[in-house]
Design a protein around this motif. Structure first.
Motif, short mmCIF file in Angstrom:
data_model
loop_
_atom_site.label_atom_id
_atom_site.label_comp_id
_atom_site.label_asym_id
_atom_site.label_seq_id
_atom_site.Cartn_x
_atom_site.Cartn_y
_atom_site.Cartn_z
N LEU A 231 0.82 -1.20 0.00
CA LEU A 231 0.00 0.00 0.00
C LEU A 231 0.86 1.26 0.00
O LEU A 231 0.58 2.23 -0.72
CB LEU A 231 -0.93 -0.01 1.21
N ALA A 232 1.92 1.23 0.83
CA ALA A 232 2.80 2.40 0.90
C ALA A 232 3.50 2.65 -0.43
O ALA A 232 3.62 3.79 -0.89
CB ALA A 232 3.82 2.21 2.03
N GLN A 241 -3.86 8.46 -5.46
CA GLN A 241 -4.65 7.41 -4.80
C GLN A 241 -4.43 7.40 -3.29
O GLN A 241 -4.95 6.53 -2.60
CB GLN A 241 -4.28 6.04 -5.37
N SER A 242 -3.67 8.34 -2.77
CA SER A 242 -3.34 8.34 -1.33
C SER A 242 -4.59 8.39 -0.47
O SER A 242 -4.69 7.70 0.57
CB SER A 242 -2.44 9.52 -1.01
N ALA A 243 -5.57 9.25 -0.87
CA ALA A 243 -6.78 9.36 -0.06
C ALA A 243 -7.52 8.04 0.02
O ALA A 243 -8.14 7.70 1.04
CB ALA A 243 -7.69 10.44 -0.65
N GLU A 244 -7.49 7.25 -1.06
CA GLU A 244 -8.17 5.96 -1.08
C GLU A 244 -7.38 4.90 -0.30
O GLU A 244 -7.96 4.05 0.38
CB GLU A 244 -8.36 5.51 -2.53
N LEU A 246 -5.08 5.41 2.17
CA LEU A 246 -4.79 5.71 3.57
C LEU A 246 -5.71 4.97 4.54
O LEU A 246 -5.22 4.41 5.53
CB LEU A 246 -4.87 7.23 3.79
N PRO A 247 -7.03 4.94 4.34
CA PRO A 247 -7.88 4.17 5.27
C PRO A 247 -7.50 2.70 5.32
O PRO A 247 -7.53 2.08 6.40
CB PRO A 247 -9.29 4.37 4.71
N ARG A 248 -7.16 2.13 4.20
CA ARG A 248 -6.75 0.71 4.20
C ARG A 248 -5.45 0.54 4.99
O ARG A 248 -5.26 -0.46 5.70
CB ARG A 248 -6.58 0.23 2.76
#
Length: 417
Positions: A231-232, A241-244, A246-248
């Protein structure tokens, strides 16, 4: 490459300690046995010497001498008729008719007896030692010179005693001591093995638990760490896509934190350092609160609860029930479908039922002990649940419903108040 674990090396240390303990005891017992055998041999020699001394000294006082040698008193004495046998010989002094006791205990050569008497007369000193009888048997002899009123040696008393009886007794004693020593070495070796095992067992168990904990920590964290890294890396490569993502990322980090917390609780329970804070708890209220505080995305969770009170540690109880709920929400579903979980609370029992693929009941014990489950879970949470149940005198059971899905039944003793 050394593939042995620290626990294995510690177990090998047990055998090393056993060997060291056995060797030290063996050395001590061998020395003690040698002293006993030597002392017994010396005592046997002393008994023979005492018997010979009694004969020669007594006979010396019974022999009369006034220019001629008289054996009247000797003939009437009891020593003349019993062992040890003796002879009164001139030994090179003015000749007289030798006297021999009537007891013939050991066949002796006249040449040997005369030689002993001659040596005693010539030197004027006591002659004693071991010799061989005419039949080859070992005997002990004592030749004591006889002196007249002027101190001149005129004869010698030669006494002979067989050592056969003492030698046989000494041999029996030696065999008894050797046998006893071997038996004691074996017993002490076995006792040392038990003692060393008992002393090392806590350390071995702690080391084994530590190694298992480290291995399982690495196993359980490998997947979420890899996912977190992926993810990172995706977020770095695609900032849009950071906003999408980050919650994950946050959910994965939370999951890793939960795994670490479970591992720490498991380690403390296994080590016996977790102290229970027992207090009365309304189990139904606790379960409802856990369901309300648990994130249940893509899952429908329902609760049926009746008032029930138990005596338990609320923190551990909350973790155990939370683990059951998390396990059901995460794995109690078919691929691509929504999870349906129902909790029932009554009579000190919490039942968690899902509509997933179920669990292989033949592997349920392994799932609780070795952290493996059929649904892809590490099973660590289930082992925590069982340990919490056992710590409170309760049980954890699992079975499959007839219509499908797994059912976990966590049972605690009901509080009498």
């Amino acid at each position: 490459m050394n593939t042995h674990s620290s626990a294995d090396r510690l177990r090998k240390l047990r055998w090393t300690l056993t060997a060291l303990f056995t060797v030290m005891n063996t050395l001590g017992l061998v020395v003690f046995a040698w002293l006993l055998i030597t002392e017994d041999g010396d005592q046997g020699e002393e008994r023979i010497d005492a018997a010979l001394t009694q004969v020669t000294s007594s006979v010396s006082r019974l022999v009369a001498y006034d220019g001629t040698v008289g054996f009247g008193l000797v003939n009437t004495d009891v020593l003349n008729d019993r062992c040890p046998q003796f002879a009164i010989l001139p030994g090179g002094a003015p000749a007289f008719q030798p006297h021999f006791s009537r007891a013939n205990c050991v066949p002796m050569s006249m040449h040997l007896l005369n030689g002993l008497a001659t040596e005693a007369v010539k030197t004027g000193k006591l002659v004693q030692g071991h010799q061989k009888a005419a039949d080859g048997a070992m005997v002990k002899v004592r030749a004591e010179p006889l002196r007249d009123g002027d101190g001149k040696t005129f004869a010698a008393v030669v006494a002979v005693q067989s050592t056969e009886a003492e030698d046989a007794a000494h041999t029996r004693f030696t065999l008894l001591v050797i046998g006893g020593t071997v038996l004691l070495v074996a017993v002490l070796g076995f006792a040392g093995h038990l003692l060393s095992g008992r002393s090392i067992r806590p350390a071995a168990a702690a080391l084994q638990q530590q190694e298992v904990l480290l291995a399982e920590t690495a196993h359980d964290l490998r997947t979420p760490v890899a996912a977190l890294r992926a993810l990172a890396e995706t977020a770095m490569a695609n900032p849009a896509q950071s906003a999408e993502l980050l919650p994950r990322t946050v959910r994965l980090a939370a999951r890793m934190g939960g795994i670490i917390d479970d591992l720490l609780v498991r380690a403390r329970l296994a080590a016996g350092v977790e102290q229970l804070s027992i207090q009365p708890i309304w189990l139904d209220q606790l379960v409802v609160g856990i369901v309300e505080d648990t994130a249940t995305e893509n899952a429908e969770v329902t609760v049926t609860a009746a008032p029930t009170k138990v005596n338990a540690d609320p923190a551990l109880l909350q973790r155990a029930i939370g683990n059951l709920l998390d396990n059901a929400v995460r794995y109690g579903r078919h691929p691509g479908s929504k999870a349906f979980v129902h909790l029932t609370v009554a009579g000190g029992t919490v039942t968690v039922a899902d509509h997933g693929p179920g669990i292989d009941t033949t592997m349920a014990g392994d799932a609780f002990d070795r952290f493996a489950s059929t649904g892809g879970s590490s099973g660590l949470g289930l082992s925590i649940v069982r340990w919490v149940a056992q710590a409170h005198g309760g049980t954890l059971a699992v079975y499959n419903a007839d219509e499908g899905g797994a059912i976990f039944e966590l049972r605690f003793p009901v509080s009498p108040n």
